[in-house]
Design an enzyme around this catalytic site. Structure first.
Site, short mmCIF file in Angstrom:
data_model
loop_
_atom_site.label_atom_id
_atom_site.label_comp_id
_atom_site.label_asym_id
_atom_site.label_seq_id
_atom_site.Cartn_x
_atom_site.Cartn_y
_atom_site.Cartn_z
N ASP A 149 0.73 -0.99 0.29
CA ASP A 149 0.15 -0.35 -0.22
C ASP A 149 0.97 1.29 -0.21
O ASP A 149 2.22 1.34 -0.60
CB ASP A 149 -0.47 -0.16 1.42
N HIS A 207 -3.90 5.89 3.37
CA HIS A 207 -4.14 4.69 3.77
C HIS A 207 -3.93 3.50 3.60
O HIS A 207 -4.67 2.55 4.57
CB HIS A 207 -4.65 4.99 1.51
N SER A 527 -11.16 -0.96 0.38
CA SER A 527 -9.98 -1.04 0.60
C SER A 527 -9.83 -1.05 2.04
O SER A 527 -9.22 -2.23 2.83
CB SER A 527 -9.31 -0.24 0.39
#
Length: 877
Positions: A149, A207, A527
């Site tokens: 990520d 994220h 996600s």
């Protein structure tokens, strides 16, 4: 025969046939020029491959080398393209290096108190994780999870080692649960520039830290460092992390970097990898899916985000989870969420602002009263027509219906702004809080469907009710909570395989965030669902005290998931949306039964697999009797109006299949298995011309109350999938345009035969728009006089016009209608062989034919193709 002789013979055998070049998929125009991923054939070593490239005069620079994948990513400095690389002996597959993004519409809620106690705990109650934490004391200890990520803020106190009195202050050092990792790209990387790797995978985007927190963050007992508004805990709060950073602070990631991260995670001993990445729909023959399958075969498991394209309709599950044994994870909404609110007639309602409005609470004056936009019958309008707005709308907030079929939120925002409205509220359809792009300069927000109905009722009683806006978010029970998220992508894939596989909480999830960005936030997306599933696997591994194969783990979770009904509905949600259902970790761990396979693909009417066999295994210690049953789920009709582009919101129908069992009850001794034959009949209801996707679940219920029932989902399509439209004729595609010398594309009027094209400065350009997958999407060139086939178009931008293609999205990244423009400058391939050398045709008159192979066909031309003949193009010298 000696081993060396066997290897030599194998290597020689692999050099006989040419490799395959996979052109860039529609909707994926972003790729790195001159960069390719090469997969070698079996038996070809790295040194063999490099020797072969040099022998064929390929001048290149290595970007990355791969072991498990058995290949490399290279920058080609000579004139060789992907087609030429595929012709090199020993090459199996070639792909352009594509640029991936984070899944769309996953943005943090930026406020200081964005984590309510109910909200933080409710998702674990939905899945049985709370019981596993308290009763079984499962924490994921000893399990390694790789986060591929944006990196992880490993100094965040939520990732400190258990029992530590302070957080981690040195990379991978004392008190760190992030023990492995690498930064493959550097802060400034955007997917197209040169990566600058180093050893520090610190997250500057956010994220990855949020994803890692869902897997295994722990903010229950933080003593030093930033504390959350409400203590919370991830699914597996004692896992060991690997942080593999593939994104810069902003931007995208290229395929070659993703593959390198996957292999490093494997080499570091990760048991599971989390891949919350964004990718368009495609077939399973893409590099990340192929490597994922190899890693799973080598003992590592993988969870991939199904995608956030729920507003695009069917056929939209993302690339990474498309592998045969990989898991594509759909999202379910948490029951609670933190939202800013708008009050009308004294009642408070949550709202979700548009992207253009931003995250700052809407602040309109008290004088900005509300006016619903009604038609003559009193029904709420969508606001797309300027003439529908009353003259006294200026300075007021207008309430509109959230049907985006016509002009979308950008269009209606522009119309409302031009009419003089002060703001726009959009009632979500059918429920929830819709995601809006919005119009710059116009405050816009979605409200729930029930809120819209209540506001309309209050307005009719008193049109002068005041409307006020909150200054900070509060905790709200969410319409649709506990059901599949509206944004979660629909399946199936291009071969009618069942995807997504399973769902997990992904809507309104509170988790960690980089300390520099506030430390904690609320986010929504597949996600967020994917790490929840990955963390669940870690608990499963710990409970079983083993690391079963990826296929076995996926089956255990799919067999025992909670089958979901639509929100406030008596019908079950389609397996096309929820997969096998919402992950139930408690059931997965305590079940003493399994069903194989974990999905049943019935295909379509023409290829109907109506007779299926399942194997029921009793893994318990006593003989068990099972009762077999069946529940049908919603059918999804995406072509109810004869449209060529699938509906953004499929029509739900009661088209139910029937199932007969070879035995309605089976008695199975401990440790033994029984095969049961299932005979399906397609739904009696449903118009085969509209291609409804029907589904349901076959259930085996043990007589013992302490053992959960198990099930397997099935999906089928009524009608002939070969007749599903591939080209969007509703917008006039395919069509002709021309590409100017500067590369810009200009549309043509109807007088195409009179237009003089030029390969140099007015190149014929074929405009296509794929609404569904095709195994072979071609553009063919014929001599206009003799009708002789001359070859397949080779576009400067898109390459050869043949090969498999996935579905395009409705809009491109700039929110314009997504059209693919094949600029043709005279080059053609004589055959559908990407390794051949294209030839250049002279000026002349040509007929262009857009021919797309229909799904589940053998590819015999023209019988198995959807064909559109374009007007004759006259090309001058």
């Amino acid at each position: 025969m000696k081993i060396t002789a066997i290897l030599s013979a194998l290597a020689a055998a692999t050099l006989v046939s040419a490799g395959k070049f996979h052109t860039t998929q529609p909707g994926k125009a972003n790729f790195v020029p001159g960069a390719y991923i090469i997969e070698y054939k079996e038996g070809i070593s790295r040194s063999n491959a490099h020797d072969n490239l040099k022998k064929h005069a390929v001048d290149y620079k290595v970007r990355n080398e791969y072991d498990v994948f058995n290949g490399a990513a290279i920058n080609v400095k000579s004139d060789h393209d992907g087609k030429a690389l595929a012709a090199v002996p020993g090459v199996k597959n070639v792909w352009q290096v594509e640029i991936f993004s984070l899944p769309k519409d996953e943005k943090p809620t930026k406020n200081k108190n964005n984590g309510g106690d109910i909200e933080a705990k409710s998702l674990h109650h939905m899945t049985g994780v709370d019981v596993l934490h308290k009763k079984y004391k499962l924490t994921g200890k000893g399990i390694k999870v790789g986060i591929i990520d944006t990196g992880v803020d490993y100094k965040h106190p939520a990732f400190a080692a258990p029992g530590a009195t302070e957080g981690c202050f040195a990379r991978f050092g004392k008190n760190c649960r992030v023990k492995h990792g690498w930064d493959f790209v550097g802060d400034a990387y955007d997917g197209s520039n040169e990566p600058k790797p180093d050893s520090d995978p610190m997250d500057c985007q956010g994220h990855g830290s949020h994803v890692a927190g869902i897997v295994g963050g722990n903010a229950l007992n933080i003593k030093t460092g930033p504390k959350p508004a409400t203590p919370w805990v991830g699914v597996a709060p004692e896992v060991t992390f690997g942080a593999y950073r593939i994104f810069g602070c902003d931007g995208n990631a290229s395929t070659d970097v993703i593959l390198a991260a996957m292999e490093m995670a494997f080499n570091d001993g990760m048991d599971i990898i989390n891949m919350s990445l964004g990718g368009g729909s495609s077939y399973k023959e893409n590099p990340t899916a192929i490597l994922g399958e190899k890693l799973i075969a080598h003992g590592m498991n993988l969870g991939g985000a199904a995608g956030n394209d729920g507003s695009e309709g069917v056929w939209m599950v993302s690339d990474t989870g498309l592998g045969e044994t990989a898991t594509a994870v759909a999202s379910f909404d948490n029951v609670y969420g933190m939202y800013n609110t708008v009050s009308y007639a004294g009642v408070q309602y949550p709202y979700s602002p548009s992207e253009a409005t931003g995250t700052t609470p809407i602040a309109l004056p008290a004088s900005a009263t509300l006016v619903p936009l009604f038609d003559k019958s009193g029904a709420l309008l969508d606001g797309c027509d300027a003439a529908a707005y009353p003259a006294d709308i200026k300075g007021k907030v207008v309430l509109l219906l959230g049907d985006f079929a016509r002009c979308g939120s950008v269009g209606r925002g522009g119309v409302a702004k031009a009419a003089g409205a002060a703001g726009v509220l959009i009632q979500s359809v059918p429920f929830g809080l819709a995601g809006l792009t919005g119009s710059p300069g116009m405050p816009m927000a979605a409200i729930e469907n029930r809120a819209g109905e209540a506001i309309i009722a209050a307005y009719k009683k008193n049109p002068k009710n005041a409307i006020t806006w909150s200054k900070a978010p509060t905790n709200n029970q969410v319409e649709g909570g506990g059901a599949p998220s509206d944004f979660s992508s629909f399946g199936v894939d291009g071969e009618l395989r069942s995807k997504p596989d399973i769902g997990a909480p992904g809507g309104n999830i509170y988790s960690s965030y980089p300390r520099a960005k506030g430390s904690y936030t609320l986010m929504s997306g597949t996600s967020m669902a994917t790490p929840y599933y990955v963390g669940s696997q870690a608990l499963y591994y710990q409970a079983k005290k083993s690391k079963p194969s990826g296929a076995d783990v996926r089956r255990a979770f799919k067999n025992t998931a909670t089958i979901s009904k639509n929100w406030k509905s008596k019908t079950y949600t389609s397996a096309v949306k929820q997969g096998a259902g919402l992950v139930n970790v408690l059931n997965a761990i305590t079940a003493t039964t399994s069903i194989s396979p974990d999905r049943l693909d019935l295909l379509d009417t023409v290829n109907f697999r109506g007779v299926q066999k399942i194997t029921i295994k009793n893994t318990g210690k006593k003989t068990e009797t099972y009762t077999l049953s069946h529940v049908a789920a919603d059918a999804l009709n995406s072509y109810s109006k004869g449209n060529s582009w699938p509906s953004a919101i499929p029509v739900i129908e009661a088209d139910y299949a029937s199932v007969k069992f070879s035995a309605n009850k089976v008695k199975i001794p401990a440790g033994k298995s029984v095969k049961v034959t299932l005979t399906f009949k397609e739904p009696k209801n449903g118009d085969a011309k509209h291609f409804p996707l029907y589904s349901g679940f076959v259930i085996a219920t043990p007589s013992r109350e302490d053992s959960p029932a198990v099930h397997v989902p099935y999906i089928g399509l009524k009608g002939a999938v070969r007749d599903v439209p591939m080209i969007d004729t509703d917008v006039g595609a395919p069509a002709l345009a021309y590409t100017k010398a500067n590369g810009s594309v200009a549309d043509l009027d109807a007088a195409v035969p009179d237009f003089k094209f030029s390969f140099r400065n007015a190149a014929p350009t074929i405009q296509v728009r794929y609404g569904s997958h095709s195994p072979d999407a071609t553009i063919r060139v014929h001599d206009a006089k003799t009708k002789e086939f001359l070859g397949f178009v080779n576009s400067r931008k898109w390459g050869s016009a043949f090969g498999a293609t996935g579905r395009m999205t409705m809009l491109d990244e700039y929110h314009n209608l997504n059209i693919r423009n094949y600029d043709w400058h005279g080059q053609v391939f004589k055959t559908a062989d990407p390794t051949a050398t294209p030839v250049v045709l002279p000026a002349g008159s040509y007929n262009l034919v857009v021919a797309s192979q229909k799904k589940l066909t053998k590819g015999v031309y023209p019988a198995d193709f959807e064909i559109f003949e374009l007007p004759t193009v006259n090309v001058s010298a």
